[in-house]
Design a protein around this motif. Sequence first.
Motif, mmCIF file in Angstrom:
data_model
loop_
_atom_site.group_PDB
_atom_site.id
_atom_site.type_symbol
_atom_site.label_atom_id
_atom_site.label_comp_id
_atom_site.label_asym_id
_atom_site.label_seq_id
_atom_site.Cartn_x
_atom_site.Cartn_y
_atom_site.Cartn_z
ATOM 1 N N SER A 1 -0.799 15.072 7.822
ATOM 2 C CA SER A 1 -0.472 15.722 9.095
ATOM 3 C C SER A 1 0.904 16.376 9.030
ATOM 4 C CB SER A 1 -0.532 14.714 10.251
ATOM 5 O OG SER A 1 0.602 13.871 10.265
ATOM 6 N N VAL A 2 1.846 15.693 8.371
ATOM 7 C CA VAL A 2 3.192 16.257 8.206
ATOM 8 C C VAL A 2 3.151 17.475 7.296
ATOM 9 C CG1 VAL A 2 5.472 15.823 7.215
ATOM 10 C CG2 VAL A 2 4.407 14.095 8.683
ATOM 11 N N TRP A 3 2.475 17.350 6.166
ATOM 12 C CA TRP A 3 2.426 18.447 5.184
ATOM 13 C C TRP A 3 1.857 19.721 5.799
ATOM 14 C CZ3 TRP A 3 4.378 19.362 0.467
ATOM 15 C CH2 TRP A 3 3.842 20.420 -0.273
ATOM 16 N N PHE A 4 0.794 19.565 6.587
ATOM 17 C CA PHE A 4 0.144 20.733 7.175
ATOM 18 C C PHE A 4 0.689 21.084 8.558
ATOM 19 C CE2 PHE A 4 -3.135 19.153 4.161
ATOM 20 C CZ PHE A 4 -3.177 20.266 3.346
ATOM 21 N N GLY A 5 1.689 20.341 9.025
ATOM 22 C CA GLY A 5 2.354 20.678 10.276
ATOM 23 C C GLY A 5 1.507 20.484 11.513
ATOM 24 N N VAL A 6 0.685 19.431 11.520
ATOM 25 C CA VAL A 6 -0.192 19.163 12.661
ATOM 26 C C VAL A 6 0.294 17.905 13.382
ATOM 27 C CG1 VAL A 6 -2.546 18.667 13.410
ATOM 28 C CG2 VAL A 6 -2.159 20.188 11.452
ATOM 29 N N PRO A 7 0.702 18.011 14.652
ATOM 30 C CA PRO A 7 1.171 16.824 15.388
ATOM 31 C C PRO A 7 0.043 15.824 15.586
ATOM 32 C CG PRO A 7 0.930 18.695 16.875
ATOM 33 C CD PRO A 7 0.738 19.223 15.488
ATOM 34 N N ILE A 8 0.414 14.557 15.700
ATOM 35 C CA ILE A 8 -0.570 13.486 15.660
ATOM 36 C C ILE A 8 -0.599 12.696 16.965
ATOM 37 C CG2 ILE A 8 0.940 11.672 14.738
ATOM 38 C CD1 ILE A 8 -1.283 11.104 12.655
ATOM 39 N N ALA A 9 -1.802 12.290 17.371
ATOM 40 C CA ALA A 9 -1.991 11.350 18.476
ATOM 41 C C ALA A 9 -2.421 10.029 17.849
ATOM 42 C CB ALA A 9 -3.048 11.850 19.461
ATOM 43 N N THR A 10 -1.647 8.987 18.055
ATOM 44 C CA THR A 10 -1.810 7.756 17.285
ATOM 45 C C THR A 10 -2.811 6.795 17.915
ATOM 46 O OG1 THR A 10 0.005 6.597 18.415
ATOM 47 C CG2 THR A 10 0.582 7.965 16.520
ATOM 48 N N TRP A 11 -3.741 6.326 17.085
ATOM 49 C CA TRP A 11 -4.694 5.292 17.496
ATOM 50 C C TRP A 11 -4.921 4.382 16.286
ATOM 51 C CZ3 TRP A 11 -9.360 6.557 21.123
ATOM 52 C CH2 TRP A 11 -9.946 5.374 21.565
ATOM 53 N N PRO A 12 -3.935 3.546 15.946
ATOM 54 C CA PRO A 12 -4.057 2.689 14.772
ATOM 55 C C PRO A 12 -5.124 1.626 14.974
ATOM 56 C CG PRO A 12 -2.135 2.085 16.054
ATOM 57 C CD PRO A 12 -2.680 3.341 16.678
ATOM 58 N N LEU A 13 -5.733 1.199 13.872
ATOM 59 C CA LEU A 13 -6.849 0.264 13.959
ATOM 60 C C LEU A 13 -6.616 -1.043 13.213
ATOM 61 C CD1 LEU A 13 -9.798 2.798 13.463
ATOM 62 C CD2 LEU A 13 -8.835 1.960 15.607
ATOM 63 N N TYR A 14 -5.945 -0.999 12.065
ATOM 64 C CA TYR A 14 -5.805 -2.217 11.268
ATOM 65 C C TYR A 14 -4.677 -2.028 10.243
ATOM 66 C CZ TYR A 14 -8.765 0.710 8.279
ATOM 67 O OH TYR A 14 -9.278 1.761 7.563
ATOM 68 N N ALA A 15 -4.439 -3.088 9.438
ATOM 69 C CA ALA A 15 -3.429 -3.075 8.380
ATOM 70 C C ALA A 15 -2.058 -2.684 8.946
ATOM 71 C CB ALA A 15 -3.864 -2.167 7.232
ATOM 72 N N GLU A 16 -1.353 -1.775 8.247
ATOM 73 C CA GLU A 16 0.010 -1.409 8.657
ATOM 74 C C GLU A 16 0.024 -0.218 9.604
ATOM 75 O OE1 GLU A 16 -0.592 2.098 6.262
ATOM 76 O OE2 GLU A 16 -1.461 0.101 6.288
ATOM 77 N N GLN A 17 -1.128 0.178 10.111
ATOM 78 C CA GLN A 17 -1.223 1.418 10.879
ATOM 79 C C GLN A 17 -0.447 1.371 12.198
ATOM 80 O OE1 GLN A 17 -5.476 1.923 11.056
ATOM 81 N NE2 GLN A 17 -5.631 2.101 8.829
ATOM 82 N N GLN A 18 -0.342 0.188 12.822
ATOM 83 C CA GLN A 18 0.468 0.076 14.039
ATOM 84 C C GLN A 18 1.928 0.412 13.743
ATOM 85 O OE1 GLN A 18 -1.650 -2.276 12.978
ATOM 86 N NE2 GLN A 18 -3.183 -2.467 14.582
ATOM 87 N N PHE A 19 2.402 -0.044 12.611
ATOM 88 C CA PHE A 19 3.770 0.265 12.180
ATOM 89 C C PHE A 19 3.923 1.770 11.986
ATOM 90 C CE2 PHE A 19 7.375 0.744 9.450
ATOM 91 C CZ PHE A 19 8.209 -0.327 9.711
ATOM 92 N N ASN A 20 2.965 2.387 11.319
ATOM 93 C CA ASN A 20 3.008 3.833 11.083
ATOM 94 C C ASN A 20 3.014 4.607 12.395
ATOM 95 O OD1 ASN A 20 2.833 3.144 8.390
ATOM 96 N ND2 ASN A 20 0.679 3.678 8.181
#
Length: 319
Positions: free
Chosen positions: A214-233
């Motif tokens: 998302s950063v590389w292609f310049g697309v802003p993100i809406a966060t919906w983490p599901l598992y592992a370290e994704q909440q941190f991300n």
Amino acid sequence: MLTICKCRQFATIPSLANSFPVKCLPLSSLVKETLPIVLEIAGGLTEAKGILINTFLELEPHAVNSLSNGKTPPVYAVGPIVKHEGDDRDAGSDGSKNYRDIMEWLDDQAPSSVLFLCFGSLGSFRSEQVKEIACALERSGHRFLWSLRKPSPSGKLKSPSDYENLQEVLPEGFLDRTAKIGKVIGWAPQVDILAHQAVGGFASHCGWNSILESVWFGVPIATWPLYAEQQFNAFYMVIELGLGVEIKMDYTMNLQGDDEIIVNADDIIKAIKHLMEEDKEIRKKVKEMSRISEKTLMPGGSSHSSLGRFIDDIIENLS
């Protein structure tokens, strides 16, 4: 050193500028059965001669600097290492015809007008949550491309599959009512979609590869983490960097499918509107970080230099 304030349920982490909510820590670090495993793995890293990381200094300055204090093995930030559009493209379960259909649909959309929803290799939702997402997309009125996958049977940790009939899970008439603004698909060629000029937002599970893409292609993100370290991300993108908006930041997917927390349509709509309409500053910041990410890999860039140090250190250790 990690410091946790139990009364306020926040943690002070050297790699972050802001206090971190404990509820967003990976479940494996909060459960007594798995915490020893996490600590053992982390402790083992201190025995390494160096740590190669797929990130770049400008994206995670606090993290890189906090790990470069001489008390830990050398850290080499050499990213972003991402796939590029057309690189070894996975034909997906529906083959190249499905890929062409997706890309041709995007070709017909205006620049930055489409919200792309895709939730990773294990990302799927039960029917009640699917209906809330569908309701939000229809009510928002924004163009969308939705990678909707069928969950594996309860109790089985397997990758989702494609629906044979989307009508079985979507609200009645949804596909007809949204035919002019949206497209629901199964498997998605994520990199090629994010690279397309029509895509203006990305609803994501926040896996690290997806974050970097998302950063590389310049697309802003809406966060919906599901598992592992994704909440941190997700926390990092929304709070630390301001490169995304929150749908849900402390959501935890129950991989067995029991007692799933439902995010309601109103909360999803709020995030969609924020991402696609209201926050032009986020869009500017993501585009700027995209330009920076490219420069890091060029001669003189931080990641290019870090890779050079890594090679030099290997040669030195071998001599």
